[in-house]
Design a protein around this motif. Sequence first.
Motif, PDB file in Angstrom:
ATOM      1  N   ARG A 118     -14.998  13.899 -86.078  1.00  0.00           N
ATOM      2  CA  ARG A 118     -15.897  13.371 -87.154  1.00  0.00           C
ATOM      3  C   ARG A 118     -17.133  14.025 -87.212  1.00  0.00           C
ATOM      4  O   ARG A 118     -17.942  14.070 -88.400  1.00  0.00           O
ATOM      5  N   VAL A 119     -17.869  14.443 -85.950  1.00  0.00           N
ATOM      6  CA  VAL A 119     -19.195  14.862 -86.173  1.00  0.00           C
ATOM      7  C   VAL A 119     -19.152  16.312 -86.650  1.00  0.00           C
ATOM      8  O   VAL A 119     -20.011  16.708 -87.360  1.00  0.00           O
ATOM      9  N   LEU A 161     -13.816  12.085 -81.935  1.00  0.00           N
ATOM     10  CA  LEU A 161     -15.502  12.030 -82.199  1.00  0.00           C
ATOM     11  C   LEU A 161     -15.941  13.444 -82.705  1.00  0.00           C
ATOM     12  O   LEU A 161     -16.605  13.555 -83.390  1.00  0.00           O
ATOM     13  N   VAL A 200     -21.127   7.875 -85.659  1.00  0.00           N
ATOM     14  CA  VAL A 200     -19.832   7.903 -84.923  1.00  0.00           C
ATOM     15  C   VAL A 200     -19.625   7.359 -83.705  1.00  0.00           C
ATOM     16  O   VAL A 200     -18.552   6.680 -83.237  1.00  0.00           O
ATOM     17  N   ARG A 227     -20.844  14.301 -89.898  1.00  0.00           N
ATOM     18  CA  ARG A 227     -21.198  12.875 -89.816  1.00  0.00           C
ATOM     19  C   ARG A 227     -22.438  12.675 -88.626  1.00  0.00           C
ATOM     20  O   ARG A 227     -22.250  13.439 -87.362  1.00  0.00           O
ATOM     21  N   GLU A 265     -19.063   3.654 -83.988  1.00  0.00           N
ATOM     22  CA  GLU A 265     -17.759   3.264 -84.381  1.00  0.00           C
ATOM     23  C   GLU A 265     -16.963   3.222 -83.257  1.00  0.00           C
ATOM     24  O   GLU A 265     -16.024   2.442 -83.432  1.00  0.00           O
TER      25      GLU A 265
END
Length: 96
Positions: free
Chosen positions: A29-30, A26, A40, A35, A43
């Motif tokens: 991705r952030v 997490l 996220v 993102r 997802e």
Amino acid sequence: MPVFTTTGGLDGPPNARLTFHGRCLLVRRVVQGLRPVAHVARELGVSRQCAHRWVARFRAEGWTGLHVPPVRPRDHARTCRSGRERACVVSCMTTN
């Protein structure tokens, strides 16, 4: 089923949606992928608030902040602090 980490301990409660690996994913991705947290979170199947909380902990504490803190209390609920206990004993001794 609980997930065991490389340190040998349980990584959170058995019903937790994110393990340590999931929290790292997490955050990557952030923070690194730039993102939106809400995307996220969706997802990975967690709430937006939960995802924001883990990202904030990562920014404050780094990778070690993604480990689950211990859930046991610092002290037992039935025990008194030593100063309070002493005050109670003194009070009982002076009233009798």
